[in-house]
Design an enzyme around this catalytic site. Structure first.
Site, PDB file in Angstrom:
ATOM      1  N   CYS A  77      -4.236   0.876  -2.285  1.00 38.26           N
ATOM      2  CA  CYS A  77      -4.112  -0.401  -1.594  1.00 38.26           C
ATOM      3  C   CYS A  77      -3.016  -1.235  -2.250  1.00 38.26           C
ATOM      4  CB  CYS A  77      -5.422  -1.181  -1.669  1.00 38.26           C
ATOM      5  SG  CYS A  77      -6.707  -0.606  -0.543  1.00 38.26           S
ATOM      6  N   ASN A 122       0.836  -1.208   0.000  1.00 36.00           N
ATOM      7  CA  ASN A 122       0.000   0.000   0.000  1.00 36.00           C
ATOM      8  C   ASN A 122       0.869   1.256   0.000  1.00 36.00           C
ATOM      9  OD1 ASN A 122       0.596  -0.812   2.659  1.00 36.00           O
ATOM     10  ND2 ASN A 122      -1.246   0.100   3.507  1.00 36.00           N
ATOM     11  N   GLU A 127      -3.227  -4.093  -3.407  1.00 47.49           N
ATOM     12  CA  GLU A 127      -3.765  -4.809  -4.567  1.00 47.49           C
ATOM     13  C   GLU A 127      -3.653  -3.980  -5.851  1.00 47.49           C
ATOM     14  OE1 GLU A 127      -5.062  -4.517  -1.605  1.00 47.49           O
ATOM     15  OE2 GLU A 127      -6.074  -6.345  -0.970  1.00 47.49           O
ATOM     16  N   GLU A 156       0.266   5.290   0.536  1.00 51.62           N
ATOM     17  CA  GLU A 156      -0.734   6.287   0.947  1.00 51.62           C
ATOM     18  C   GLU A 156      -0.411   7.678   0.410  1.00 51.62           C
ATOM     19  OE1 GLU A 156      -1.029   5.610   5.186  1.00 51.62           O
ATOM     20  OE2 GLU A 156      -2.205   3.782   4.841  1.00 51.62           O
TER      21      GLU A 156
HETATM   22  N1  THU Z   1      -5.289  -1.682   2.637  1.00 50.05           N
HETATM   23  C1  THU Z   1      -4.755  -2.374   1.585  1.00 50.05           C
HETATM   24  O1  THU Z   1      -3.672  -2.048   1.086  1.00 50.05           O
HETATM   25  N2  THU Z   1      -5.439  -3.448   1.109  1.00 50.05           N
HETATM   26  C2  THU Z   1      -6.594  -3.914   1.652  1.00 50.05           C
HETATM   27  O2  THU Z   1      -7.207  -4.815   1.091  1.00 50.05           O
HETATM   28  C3  THU Z   1      -7.057  -3.367   2.940  1.00 50.05           C
HETATM   29  C4  THU Z   1      -6.549  -1.999   3.249  1.00 50.05           C
HETATM   30  C5  THU Z   1      -4.560  -0.498   3.131  1.00 50.05           C
HETATM   31  C6  THU Z   1      -5.164   0.811   2.738  1.00 50.05           C
HETATM   32  C7  THU Z   1      -4.566   1.740   3.774  1.00 50.05           C
HETATM   33  O3  THU Z   1      -3.294   2.181   3.295  1.00 50.05           O
HETATM   34  C8  THU Z   1      -4.355   0.862   4.988  1.00 50.05           C
HETATM   35  O4  THU Z   1      -4.503  -0.470   4.535  1.00 50.05           O
HETATM   36  C9  THU Z   1      -5.334   1.133   6.119  1.00 50.05           C
HETATM   37  O5  THU Z   1      -6.628   1.072   5.651  1.00 50.05           O
END
Ligand code: THU
Length: 134
Positions: free
Chosen positions: A55, A44, A57, A46
């Site tokens: 995310c 991830n 994914e 941000e």
């Molecule tokens: N997050 C992901 O990268 N993938 C997911 O399927 C769940 C959430 C990340 C997004 C954000 O950077 C952090 O987790 C907290 O929500």
């Protein structure tokens, strides 16, 4: 195809170390296997504008396209402790778009067919019914 789940999970865990998470402090790593044997992964990433963070994914889906396409047959994501987590709702939709019919997701409750992870998914076939699929 033989799926090396431990290698997939190890790659996802490695990805958590690369995550850019100054806001949530919640690293996520994800890894997937493509039907031709390629392994893809992502972390991830941000953003100061919180809602536009990516995310883990998202990296996988982008890498899938740029490395030649194909369909996903296995997927796993983990948190910063290496614990299995579920992909968020939006990312389940991303996986649905690019899944092989045999896609299996390693969830905290075990390895599940994708249909159990996103039942009755909306997908490309809905658009095809209306003649709108390219
Ligand atoms: N997050 C992901 O990268 N993938 C997911 O399927 C769940 C959430 C990340 C997004 C954000 O950077 C952090 O987790 C907290 O929500």
């Amino acid at each position: 195809m033989r799926i090396d789940w431990d290698a997939l999970r190890a790659e996802a865990q490695r990805m958590t170390e690369l995550a850019y998470v100054p806001y949530s402090k919640y690293p996520v790593g994800a890894a997937a296997l493509v039907d031709d044997g390629r392994m893809l992964s992502g972390c991830n990433t941000e953003n100061a504008s919180y809602p536009v963070g990516l995310c883990a994914e998202c990296g996988i889906i982008s890498e899938l396209a740029k490395s030649g396409g194909g369909k996903l047959v296995a997927f796993v994501c983990v948190d910063g402790r290496g614990e299995l987590i579920m992909p968020c709702g939006r990312c389940r939709q991303l996986l649905n778009e690019h899944r092989h019919e045999s896609l299996v997701v390693w969830t905290p409750e075990g390895r599940k067919p994708f249909e159990e992870v996103l039942p009755q998914a909306f997908g490309p076939e809905n658009l095809a019914e209306w003649g709108q699929r390219p």
